[in-house]
Design an enzyme around this catalytic site. Structure first.
Site, short mmCIF file in Angstrom:
data_model
loop_
_atom_site.label_atom_id
_atom_site.label_comp_id
_atom_site.label_asym_id
_atom_site.label_seq_id
_atom_site.Cartn_x
_atom_site.Cartn_y
_atom_site.Cartn_z
CG ASN A 16 3.16 4.34 -7.20
OD1 ASN A 16 2.68 3.84 -8.22
ND2 ASN A 16 3.48 3.61 -6.13
CD GLU A 21 1.23 -0.70 -2.86
OE1 GLU A 21 1.11 -0.45 -4.07
OE2 GLU A 21 0.96 0.14 -1.96
#
Ligand code: PGA
Length: 248
Positions: free
Chosen positions: A9, A96
């Site tokens: 990621n 997030e």
């Protein structure tokens, strides 16, 4: 036997030229055929990335998507657009997104459903915050997130779950292999209850949070850890290659 899944990621990192460098470096290395290797660059680099990974052992994913196909959603990217650009996977519900951008389980559930409808494989992220772990609520939090995010989803064969304790993400403090295994085994038991044993034993559950070449082997050695979702250490082709080769 679940196929190991090593996913990167990139978050808000890498321009197009940096993406080209990374993929070229990785493609020059001898990538194994017995694992799934995924990179998730930022939206702006997906087009170029797709051209470079096409026909290689590297798979392509996005880091987020809206659940609608199109509409007045300034700044958002739709599943049609991700399909169009050649994304096979999409990360959904990353911590997030939850904690900085306010995504809740209901929204994430819509996104997972939409991804499945558009034949994009979701990597659904769940995980507790530090205060929740300290209060002994890890399992409650994980259960609640998992079941709410999977509401009305009857087939989970295309879904991958990523257990990412928020306190371990980007902090350098990874969950111990035993802590990861405990939660992964719990997630698998919840899937067996909610779906069935076959679905539970086929489901891949990734661990994420400060995974690096030094700790990946011990984490991957756990029975219920089928792969890793890696942020920081996935940004360097050589480190990522070491993660892919955790068993060498
Ligand atoms: P990290 O991030 O590897 O940098 O801790 C993991 C993630 O956010 O997926």
């Amino acid at each position: 036997m679940r196929r190991p899944f090593i996913a990167g990621n990139w978050k808000m990192h890498k321009t197009i030229s940096e993406t080209i460098d990374f993929i070229n470096q990785l493609n020059n290395l001898d990538l194994p055929a017995d694992k799934d290797i995924l990179i998730c660059p930022p939206f702006t680099a997906l087009n170029k990335a797709q051209k470079l990974v096409n026909g290689t052992k590297i798979k392509l994913g996005a880091q987020n998507m809206h659940f609608e196909e199109n509409g007045a959603f300034t700044g958002e990217i739709s599943p049609l657009m991700l399909k169009d650009i050649g994304c096979e996977y999409v990360i959904i519900g990353h911590s997030e997104r939850r904690h900085i951008f306010g995504e809740d389980n209901a929204l994430i559930n819509n996104k997972v459903k939409s991804a499945l409808e558009h034949n994009i494989k979701p990597v659904l992220c769940i995980g507790e915050k530090t205060e929740q772990r300290k209060a002994g609520k890890t399992k409650d939090v994980v259960k609640n997130q998992l079941l709410e995010c999977l509401e009305d989803i009857h087939n989970i064969t295309k879904i991958t779950i990523a257990y990412e304790p928020v306190w371990a993400i980007g902090t350098g403090v990874n969950a111990t292999p035993e802590q990861a295994e405990e939660v992964h085994a719990y997630i698998r038991s919840l899937i067996a209850e909610r779906y069935n044993k076959e679905a539970a034993s086929a489901l891949r559950i990734l661990y994420g949070g400060s995974v690096k070449p030094e700790n990946v082997k011990a984490i991957m050695a756990q029975e219920n850890v089928d792969g890793v979702l890696v942020g920081g250490a996935s940004l360097h082709a050589e480190k990522f290659f070491k993660l892919i080769n955790f068993d060498k």
